[in-house]
Design a protein around this motif. Structure first.
Motif, PDB file in Angstrom:
ATOM      1  N   ARG A 338       7.057 -14.065 -13.598  1.00  0.00           N
ATOM      2  CA  ARG A 338       6.795 -13.358 -12.341  1.00  0.00           C
ATOM      3  C   ARG A 338       7.630 -12.080 -12.327  1.00  0.00           C
ATOM      4  N   ASP A 341      10.992 -10.244  -7.688  1.00  0.00           N
ATOM      5  CA  ASP A 341      10.759 -10.522  -6.264  1.00  0.00           C
ATOM      6  C   ASP A 341      12.086 -10.338  -5.532  1.00  0.00           C
ATOM      7  N   ARG A 365      10.197  -5.639  -0.148  1.00  0.00           N
ATOM      8  CA  ARG A 365      10.587  -6.685  -1.103  1.00  0.00           C
ATOM      9  C   ARG A 365       9.517  -6.801  -2.186  1.00  0.00           C
ATOM     10  N   GLU A 438       0.744 -15.315  -1.294  1.00  0.00           N
ATOM     11  CA  GLU A 438       1.887 -15.691  -0.456  1.00  0.00           C
ATOM     12  C   GLU A 438       1.775 -15.113   0.951  1.00  0.00           C
ATOM     13  N   ASP A 462       6.364 -18.892   0.818  1.00  0.00           N
ATOM     14  CA  ASP A 462       6.145 -17.693   1.624  1.00  0.00           C
ATOM     15  C   ASP A 462       4.866 -17.778   2.437  1.00  0.00           C
ATOM     16  N   ARG A 472      11.959 -18.491   6.597  1.00  0.00           N
ATOM     17  CA  ARG A 472      12.212 -19.697   5.805  1.00  0.00           C
ATOM     18  C   ARG A 472      13.695 -19.976   5.582  1.00  0.00           C
TER      19      ARG A 472
HETATM   20 MG    MG Z   1       7.576 -16.357  -2.649  1.00  0.00          MG
END
Ligand code: MG
Ligand code: PEP
Length: 581
Positions: A338, A341, A365, A438, A462, A472
């Motif tokens: 990924r 992030d 983000r 997400e 997310d 969260r």
């Molecule tokens: Mg996420």
């Protein structure tokens, strides 16, 4: 009569512990603040000596970290060592001793209060928990300043099999106690994001955090049951209840041993439907756990950990070296990398990029930040492309909220490929490029995204946060975090249906995928690929192998229309009928 105390449960993979309480009560004794002026040089020397002892102690602890322990655990200790030389804490305390003729413990406490106030004002919940570090470091030095500190309660204590009850625990304490075989932790302060919680989870010790006044309400030596699944601490248990917990612990241990046998069993449901079970990696070292638990590949490698606990950015070669190490460890099974992030709950030290604004989870983000900061993004893109020449690699884009972002990333990848061809650098031209679902907008656009991308992966952590409008990392609203909310299930179903219609592979890599309670639901909704913490793989495999996927699919298609009026419990119970006994 049984007494129950409540907090937030942290269960690594052991949900219950039984043991005698060990009260770790180490309140520092503060001497009168004022000292005579001629005493100041002596006090400064005392502070230096205490600092030297505290550093030596931490270095010893660092040397005792077992081989194979995740790297970030040593990094907690390093952060504390650094703080012991940091001017914002120690030099300021020295200044206070000189300027106001106060004792060293008092000066440290005053500087601690100033720093904690600054941390408490921070908006980001994760950063706010870093105030614990200041607390832990100050407490550690104060212990060495006190005469009694040299006979620290923990020094020679036999804590094997005991349940530690403490106001708070430093990372150093946590590691020492784990090495001495403690059964569980009960901590008065801290939530699920605190260091103690993170450490307890990765060291696999059940813990209950935030048990207010535990030190006053529990007694040394009394028998405690720690139920980390429900966040409950029980004492003065009636014999039948104690027996129940003993039996639960025994059957849990037997079940764990049994599960090991599943590693080599085929990953298919009871009615013969193949299900691909993949691992989520936080750190390259996690490859060992992924392989040991029979992962078919890596469905999510979170690369932001490459950026943490350092002041410089990793360059293309460092990215590549890390990816190649993982590819070697995976020995031919696929790796999904990924892209960065960063932002929101995943912060990095000040490297010149400032992702956090007033609403970090809704701000700059992940892919938004990467697209604005090519210096951050391009080295990673090129490294992933280069890694693809050495093994089955997939690239995954986080936090997509619209098509423009996908097009922009695909454009950058095309450009990087052109450059690399010109430079004669090898890469796999067919490397799959996928995106995470997400954001509700992405879920609703899943059809279009499935047309443009090679695969989709549902990030429920997310997706639930954004669908239900709950932060969260904010534990005051964590009670609203509900994977079974009808709106969440509808979005998941829409993504699976849209991707399936386009014949685009779709998986799930949020925490929901690794929770065996949801396995029948996810299979019934049509998922055939799940990615999770390596420690959950065998439990999910066990559950999946008991499922009749055909029956689950039929049952769910009937139930979906009635989701809004159906309690979550009833939904899960209805699906349970499609499992063997
Ligand atoms: Mg996420
Ligand atoms: C998710 O959001 O579900 C996910 C897997 O990503 P992360 O937890 O890293 O944000």
């Amino acid at each position: 009569m049984t007494l129950a105390l409540h907090g937030v449960g942290i269960d690594g993979s052991r949900p219950v512990a039984i043991g005698e309480a060990f009260m770790l009560n180490r309140e520092p004794v503060l001497a009168p603040a004022q000292i005579p002026a001629h005493q100041v040089p002596v006090e400064l020397d005392r502070l230096d000596a205490a600092l030297a002892c505290a550093r030596r102690h931490l270095e010893e602890v660092r040397g005792q970290i077992p081989v194979g322990t995740p790297k970030h655990i040593a990094e907690f200790i390093d952060a504390h060592l650094l703080m012991m030389t940091d001017s914002a804490l120690v030099d300021a305390a020295r200044d206070l001793i000189r300027e106001r003729s106060v004792n060293a413990s008092w000066a440290l406490q005053a500087q601690r209060d100033t720093l904690v106030e600054i941390f408490d004002r921070m908006e980001d919940a994760y950063l706010r928990t870093r105030r614990d570090d200041v607390d832990h470091v100050v407490r550690q030095i104060q212990l060495f300043l006190d005469a009694e500190a040299h006979t620290d309660v923990l020094a020679d204590a036999d804590v094997a099999g005991r349940v530690i009850v403490a106001e708070d625990l430093t990372p150093a304490d946590t590691i020492l106690l784990r090495n001495r075989g403690v059964a569980a932790f009960i901590v008065e302060h801290g939530g699920p994001m605190s260091h103690t919680a993170i450490l307890a989870r990765s060291l696999d010790i059940p813990a209950v955090m935030g048990v207010h006044r535990a030190l006053q309400r529990l007694r040394e030596g009394e028998l405690l049951v720690v139920d980390a699944e429900t966040g409950t601490v029980l004492t003065e248990l009636e014999p039948a209840l104690l027996e129940h917990y003993r039996a639960r612990l025994a059957s849990f241990d037997a079940h764990r041993r049994d599960l090991r046998r599943l590693v080599r069993e085929p990953s298919v449901s009871r009615d013969g439907v193949p299900v691909v079970l993949l691992a989520n990696l936080e750190l390259p070292e996690d490859v060992t756990a992924a392989r040991d638990n029979g992962a078919a590949g890596v469905g999510l490698y979170r690369t932001e950990f490459l950026y943490m606990n350092r002041d410089t950015l990793p360059d293309e070669d460092e990215h590549l070296a890390t990816y190649l190490g993982i590819i070697r460890g995976l020995d031919g099974i696929p790796l999904t990398i990924r892209t960065l992030d960063l932002g929101a709950d995943k912060q990095i030290p000040d490297t010149g990029f400032h992702p956090t604004r007033s609403n970090p989870a809704l701000g700059l983000r992940a892919i938004r930040l990467c697209l604005q900061e090519p210096a951050l993004f391009l080295p990673q893109l090129r490294a992933i492309l280069r890694a693809s020449a050495h093994g089955p690699v997939r690239l995954m884009i986080p936090m997509i909220s619209g098509m423009a972002e996908v097009n922009a990333v695909l454009g950058l990848i095309a450009e990087a490929r052109r450059d690399m061809r010109r430079e004669g650098v090898a890469f796999d031209p067919l490397m799959p490029i996928g995106g995470m679902i997400e954001v509700p907008a992405a879920a609703l656009m899943a059809g279009a995204l499935a047309r443009r991308l090679d695969f989709l992966s549902i990030g429920t952590n997310d997706l639930i946060q954004y669908t239900l409008a709950i932060d969260r990392v904010d534990d005051t609203v964590s009670y609203l975090f509900d994977p079974l909310h009808p709106a969440v299930i509808r979005l998941i179903k829409h993504v699976i249906d849209a991707a399936t219609a386009m014949r685009t592979p779709v998986s799930m890599c949020g925490e929901m995928a690794g929770d065996p309670r949801y396995t029948p639901l996810l299979l019934g909704l049509g998922l055939r690929e799940l990615s999770m913490q390596p420690g959950s793989l065998l439990e999910v495999k066990h559950r999946m192998r008991r499922c009749d996927v055909g029956a689950l699919t039929r049952t769910l298609s009937d139930l979906v229309a009635r989701l809004d009026d159906m309690p979550a419990r009833a939904l899960l119970d209805a699906l349970e009928a499609c499992l063997d006994d």
